[in-house]
Design an enzyme around this catalytic site. Structure first.
Site, short mmCIF file in Angstrom:
data_model
loop_
_atom_site.label_atom_id
_atom_site.label_comp_id
_atom_site.label_asym_id
_atom_site.label_seq_id
_atom_site.Cartn_x
_atom_site.Cartn_y
_atom_site.Cartn_z
N ASN A 210 0.85 -1.20 0.00
CA ASN A 210 0.00 0.00 0.00
C ASN A 210 0.88 1.24 0.00
O ASN A 210 2.10 1.14 0.03
CB ASN A 210 -0.98 -0.02 1.18
N ASP A 279 -5.04 -5.90 5.24
CA ASP A 279 -6.12 -6.68 5.88
C ASP A 279 -6.09 -8.14 5.43
O ASP A 279 -6.51 -9.03 6.16
CB ASP A 279 -7.48 -6.06 5.54
N PRO A 305 -4.13 -11.20 10.82
CA PRO A 305 -4.50 -10.88 12.21
C PRO A 305 -4.63 -9.37 12.37
O PRO A 305 -3.88 -8.62 11.74
CB PRO A 305 -3.31 -11.41 13.02
N ASP A 306 -5.58 -8.92 13.19
CA ASP A 306 -5.69 -7.49 13.49
C ASP A 306 -4.84 -7.23 14.74
O ASP A 306 -5.24 -7.56 15.86
CB ASP A 306 -7.15 -7.10 13.72
N ILE A 307 -3.68 -6.67 14.52
CA ILE A 307 -2.70 -6.51 15.61
C ILE A 307 -3.24 -5.58 16.70
O ILE A 307 -3.16 -5.88 17.89
CB ILE A 307 -1.36 -5.97 15.04
N PHE A 323 -5.17 4.13 14.52
CA PHE A 323 -5.44 5.10 13.45
C PHE A 323 -6.59 4.56 12.61
O PHE A 323 -6.78 3.35 12.50
CB PHE A 323 -4.20 5.29 12.58
N LYS A 337 -14.91 2.06 14.85
CA LYS A 337 -13.64 1.32 14.91
C LYS A 337 -13.07 1.37 16.33
O LYS A 337 -12.56 0.38 16.85
CB LYS A 337 -12.66 1.94 13.92
N1 CTP Z 1 -4.46 -2.48 12.17
C1 CTP Z 1 -3.74 -3.54 12.72
N2 CTP Z 1 -3.77 -4.76 12.11
C2 CTP Z 1 -4.49 -4.96 11.01
C3 CTP Z 1 -5.24 -3.90 10.43
C4 CTP Z 1 -5.19 -2.67 11.04
O1 CTP Z 1 -3.06 -3.34 13.74
N3 CTP Z 1 -4.50 -6.16 10.46
C5 CTP Z 1 -4.46 -1.18 12.86
C6 CTP Z 1 -3.80 -0.07 12.09
O2 CTP Z 1 -2.45 0.05 12.45
C7 CTP Z 1 -4.62 1.13 12.54
C8 CTP Z 1 -6.00 0.58 12.78
O3 CTP Z 1 -5.81 -0.81 12.98
O4 CTP Z 1 -4.17 1.63 13.78
C9 CTP Z 1 -7.02 0.84 11.70
O5 CTP Z 1 -6.76 0.22 10.52
P1 CTP Z 1 -7.74 0.33 9.24
O6 CTP Z 1 -7.10 -0.40 8.15
O7 CTP Z 1 -8.15 1.73 9.04
O8 CTP Z 1 -9.01 -0.40 9.77
P2 CTP Z 1 -9.56 -1.81 9.49
O9 CTP Z 1 -9.81 -2.44 10.80
O10 CTP Z 1 -8.66 -2.54 8.59
O11 CTP Z 1 -10.94 -1.49 8.83
P3 CTP Z 1 -11.33 -1.11 7.33
O12 CTP Z 1 -10.17 -1.52 6.45
O13 CTP Z 1 -12.56 -1.85 7.10
O14 CTP Z 1 -11.52 0.38 7.33
#
Ligand code: CTP
Length: 401
Positions: A210, A279, A305-307, A323, A337
């Site tokens: 990205n 994602d 994984p969503d860290i 963020f 969120k």
């Molecule tokens: N983040 C994370 N791990 C992921 C995705 C996101 O830690 N796999 C963290 C990013 O560092 C940021 C926050 O989550 O602090 C928001 O990420 P964003 O991509 O905007 O949100 P998503 O949860 O991915 O939602 P969407 O893409 O549907 O907007």
């Protein structure tokens, strides 16, 4: 009280177009209470006359190493001892190279070699000079020796190019000098951060990535470090120097980022997820380069994984900051969120618009927490990081004491 009363600052000016801004910087330092003496290199005098600084300081400007007159007013050794701080602004690529080599072939380089005071360099040069491997190597050598390099800022340069190389503005430099002597509200606080993009391999040569530059995360790491925090920055691939005093762990994929974060999260007080984490990742990256054999290709993706959410869900976990990058419905999506990920503070920004976002030097943020909000208007990412750092500090102290 502005914090610089009784501080003795030696302002070094080297040859660069930003030298004219050093007169403003001098004024700002004086207004904050500092005593300032100026030393100029020969090249600097092609850009601004010593008389300007002489009139502003009321002292002769030192320019020569081997001038008996100048040595009799204050010798170079006395000047080196007099200074509490040496600030070279602008610091040219040539000056940085001479300092990195330990040369003492003019007054300013000799002073830097002879002083016991901390040395700060406000870098200013053409962006290609900044990225040149020779300059990169010189910066590394200087930083290892404790010389701190401030900036450069990115944007339109005097040469017409756009990129990193502009000297930080005088008020930003003043802020940095003030913060050297200011209270350190995050002293002893351990901050774990993520920054930059992730890369998810498709095959050995291709990846899903990205547009994140890492600027926001790196600027925030530097600001929090200046506020006294101990920083560990888990970073995706970026072309940015590591801020002085920050520990950096390089990763590529979201899974690696998760591993690096989870291995360190137990010992941190604040976690800040600035990284643009992918994602999804390809389910099965090809072991060999995919050949162009068919008209279309299907790529099966699986969720990463969503860290941030994982850290926020930890029992007795750190104070968490996330963020949210949104193209529409900023406040509503960001608030959703914040609640769904369970974070203490969320910093939301518009992406995909004309100004701000991933590749821009500027940004604006909407900060949301349980029961409160603050809008930070469009400004440079460096300034924005300073304001965000102040809000994080305040919220952390309010919630965790
Ligand atoms: N983040 C994370 N791990 C992921 C995705 C996101 O830690 N796999 C963290 C990013 O560092 C940021 C926050 O989550 O602090 C928001 O990420 P964003 O991509 O905007 O949100 P998503 O949860 O991915 O939602 P969407 O893409 O549907 O907007």
């Amino acid at each position: 009280m502005s914090g610089l009363e009784a501080k003795k600052i030696l302002l070094g000016v080297t040859g660069g177009i930003a030298a004219y801004k050093s007169a403003v910087l001098l004024r700002e330092l004086q207004r904050s209470g500092a005593s300032v003496r100026v030393v100029m290199t020969a090249a600097a005098q092609a850009f601004i006359a010593p008389l300007t600084f002489q009139a502003l300081t009321g002292h002769a400007v030192s320019t020569e190493l081997l001038d008996p007159d100048q040595e009799s007013s204050m010798s170079h050794i006395e000047l080196a001892r007099w200074a509490d701080l040496i600030l070279v602004a602008p610091a040219s690529a040539d000056f940085m190279a001479r300092l990195a080599c330990g040369l003492a072939n003019d007054l300013l380089s000799t002073l830097c070699l002879a002083t016991q005071a901390p040395i700060k360099l406000a870098a200013a040069m053409n962006q290609h000079m900044w990225f040149n491997p020779a300059t990169r190597e010189n910066c590394r050598r200087l930083e290892v020796r404790g010389v701190e390099i401030w900036g450069p800022d990115a944007g339109l340069q005097a040469c017409g190019e756009v990129g990193p190389g502009r000297m930080l503005e005088p008020e930003d430099l003043l802020q940095k000098v003030v913060s050297l002597y200011a209270d350190r509200p995050l002293q002893g606080v351990r901050v774990l951060m993520t920054a930059g993009p992730t890369r998810e391999p498709i095959d050995p040569v291709r990846f899903i990535g990205n547009r994140s530059s890492g600027h926001m995360g790196y600027a925030l790491a530097q600001v929090l470090c200046e506020l006294g925090a101990e920083i560990c920055l888990v970073s995706g691939p970026v072309v940015l120097p590591t801020p002085v005093g920050v520990e950096r762990v390089d990763v590529e994929t979201a899974t690696q980022m998760q591993g690096a974060v989870m291995a360190r999260v137990e010992t941190c007080d604040i976690f800040i997820g600035v990284a643009a984490v992918a994602d999804y990742r390809p389910l099965a990256p090809a072991p060999q380069k995919i050949k162009k054999t068919s008209a279309s290709v299907n790529l099966e993706l699986v969720a990463n994984p969503d860290i941030l959410a994982e850290v926020a869900a930890l029992e007795q976990g750190p104070f968490t900051v996330g963020f949210a990058a949104e193209t529409e419905g900023l406040e509503a999506y960001a608030e959703a969120k914040r609640i769904s990920k369970g974070v203490d503070l969320i910093a939301a920004n518009h992406v995909g618009s004309e100004k701000g976002g991933f590749e821009s030097d500027e940004n604006a943020l909407l900060l949301l927490w349980d029961g409160g909000r603050e809008a930070l208007p469009m400004m440079s990412k460096i300034k924005l990081a300073e304001q965000l750092g102040a809000v994080i500090t305040k919220r952390y102290r309010t919630v965790r004491g």
